[in-house]
Enzyme design. Sequence first.
Site, PDB file in Angstrom:
ATOM      1  N   LYS A 129       0.820  -1.209   0.000  1.00 24.83           N
ATOM      2  CA  LYS A 129       0.000   0.000   0.000  1.00 24.83           C
ATOM      3  C   LYS A 129       0.858   1.265   0.000  1.00 24.83           C
ATOM      4  O   LYS A 129       0.442   2.318   0.462  1.00 24.83           O
ATOM      5  CB  LYS A 129      -0.932  -0.008   1.218  1.00 24.83           C
ATOM      6  CG  LYS A 129      -1.853  -1.203   1.193  1.00 24.83           C
ATOM      7  CD  LYS A 129      -2.968  -1.118   2.198  1.00 24.83           C
ATOM      8  CE  LYS A 129      -3.838  -2.356   2.094  1.00 24.83           C
ATOM      9  NZ  LYS A 129      -4.956  -2.351   3.042  1.00 24.83           N
ATOM     10  N   ASN A 130       2.041   1.131  -0.557  1.00 28.14           N
ATOM     11  CA  ASN A 130       2.988   2.245  -0.590  1.00 28.14           C
ATOM     12  C   ASN A 130       2.858   2.995  -1.918  1.00 28.14           C
ATOM     13  O   ASN A 130       3.079   2.427  -2.991  1.00 28.14           O
ATOM     14  CB  ASN A 130       4.401   1.663  -0.415  1.00 28.14           C
ATOM     15  CG  ASN A 130       5.484   2.689  -0.559  1.00 28.14           C
ATOM     16  OD1 ASN A 130       5.602   3.360  -1.580  1.00 28.14           O
ATOM     17  ND2 ASN A 130       6.300   2.818   0.466  1.00 28.14           N
TER      18      ASN A 130
END
Lengths: 391, 319
Positions: free
Chosen positions: A116-117
Amino acid sequence: MESDEGDEQQQEAERLPLSQRPEWSDVTPIPQDDGPNPVVPIAYKPEFSETMSYFRAVYYSDERSSRSFQLTKEAICLNPGNYTVWHFRRQIIETLHTDLQDELAFVGRIAKSNSKNYQLWHHRRWVAEKLGTGAVNKELQFTKKMLSLDAKNYHAWSYRQWVLQALGGWEDELDYCQILLGEDIFNNSAWNQRYFVVTRSPLLGGLIAMRDSEVNFTIEAILGNPENESPWRYLRGLYKDDTESWINDPRISSVCLKVLSTKSNYVFALSTLLDLICHGFRPSEEFREAINALNTPDSGPLDSDLGRAICRVLDAICRRAPDVVPITCSPQLYHRVESTGGIDGSHDSVKDSSLRNISVVQENIFASKLELYESGLYDVMFAGSTVLFTY
Amino acid sequence: MPHLATTYAAVNALISLGGEKSLPSINRSKVYTFLKCMKDPSGAFRMHDAGEIDVRACYTAISVASILNILDDELLQNVGNYILSCQTYEGGIAGEPGSEAHGGYTFCGLAAMILINEADRLDLDALIGWVVFRQGVEGGFQGRTNKLVDGCYSFWQGGVFALLRRFHSIIGESPTPVDQRGAECSIDNTQTTTASDVSEGDGSSDEISSQGDEHCHFQHREREPLFHSIALQRYLLLCSQDPRGGLRDKLRKPRDYYHTCYCLSGLSICQHSWLKDEDSSPLPRAVLGPYSNVLEPVHPVFNIVLDRYHEAHEFFSRS
């Protein structure tokens, strides 16, 4: 000196401080300047501080070398959220023309723990764009892998859509949506993707051409799980900007009636029917009968206006169970009903919310109360929440 | 390298501090230059130099520009078109065109559109029709359809109602101030903590109210927010609070500053959600728990305490 593939974890375990690496001996590390009075200084680990101090040195001098490249990898592994490091790494790639496939492999290795970066996905987009259409299969495969770990990863879906639009590969996308929906018919991301494919794929005929078969598919899904919000919204979406066709498609009102007749899980059916009526649909007598059949004895006299009758049913749902958190109905719709004396002509479609599983909410509230009670804080917290709010 | 998220956070933090050292410390012309650099030909903004483009970037850029009073035509050009293209078939707004409707981006999109005065271009009916369904049976809000509730969406989703109430009359005409009382009825109101209640009618509704409880009930309902404020407060107080302090996503998740911020802002929104007039204090029945639970009201566009916002607004209009 280029590192071997897949050695990020090994590096962590056997790390030699930069100050002891001969290839860095000519570089003076630049410490972080937090100003004269740092208010909340971060307690960095020595390895972190050192890595970033050397990074600053090469970054400020804009040294785009092999050792800088290696250093960006180390810095990224220490803090994958550092967009400045990613950016510099891209600049080095452009200057040195490092291998882009290797780059994809690197991103792939750290993707699982950084799914989720934002920086990771943006970097991947940049690399894939440079590689061009040749990368399409690999990238679709990559996102498929990521989605198999989390079928709703927002970044993965956005990236997948970008790949399709920039690089192509639409051929199997509708099938892919089908598969995902088969695994979980409640996956709203998959429904959204389906809409994306149906409306934008250059291989399909566009929304209007696809609409008929899509309506049929969606109705199947609704009948299978009428409490599933996703297909109801998808159905409405198929008729976006074409309300006329929507109210005239007999399948729409028909599925509402079917669900209403089961007398269970009918909130979305009611909501859709209300919406239809607001846009000019004239319900037949069977609809009135189905609505009236839902009324409980305490709901008062039957309303002659079907729209209002529906509102009452929705209202009753909201007020039924005392220990449950009921969701508000639609004051605006009520207002319109009152002021216009009926639904006819009203184009208001503000709707109420749904009431799902009663036991779920009771469980949650009970669980939270239990935890608080056990921690001895419940009475204090609920009766005197000030204890936690005042400082 | 500068970044829009940190710029947004820093500007908001400085304004929240307020005062004669804090506000003048912001170099507005340099911020403007940075924002111009982040502007993309499409009309949207990038989060940083050569960074990602999305609705977040649009919001943070426009928010900062607006509050510092440096928002000009060049900055806002075509932003509306981009955000519009991000409204999905579901009614909510996505991060990028084509992506899924999402609470965070919906807030960002709507707030930005309000700031550039183009909120009317969105399909607000569809937007409301989506966001009202995002409140779960637990009382909290979910970020997307069929996903779990999370405390932070108390602000992202809950804030949408505050935005619309404040900047866009969704009822058609402005609701009358709540201290004007018309007929009184005792009704079983789903939103309050007491068993029976008094409705706040206005003068013009006398006719309707005299027709009986149910009409009065409908009339009363207009004053209510379109989400269940008490239920959300219940979720926040019972499920989002960490017993050691701070707030969190949900039970069994760790506390963090992000959730602490947005849960509290969401709670504030709830407490103040019954009033159109921002200067009034919250109604006691709008507040779950003792009245001492009342938080400072926040500006729903910027998420800054209202008093501080006014101070900054005044300061930056002068210079």
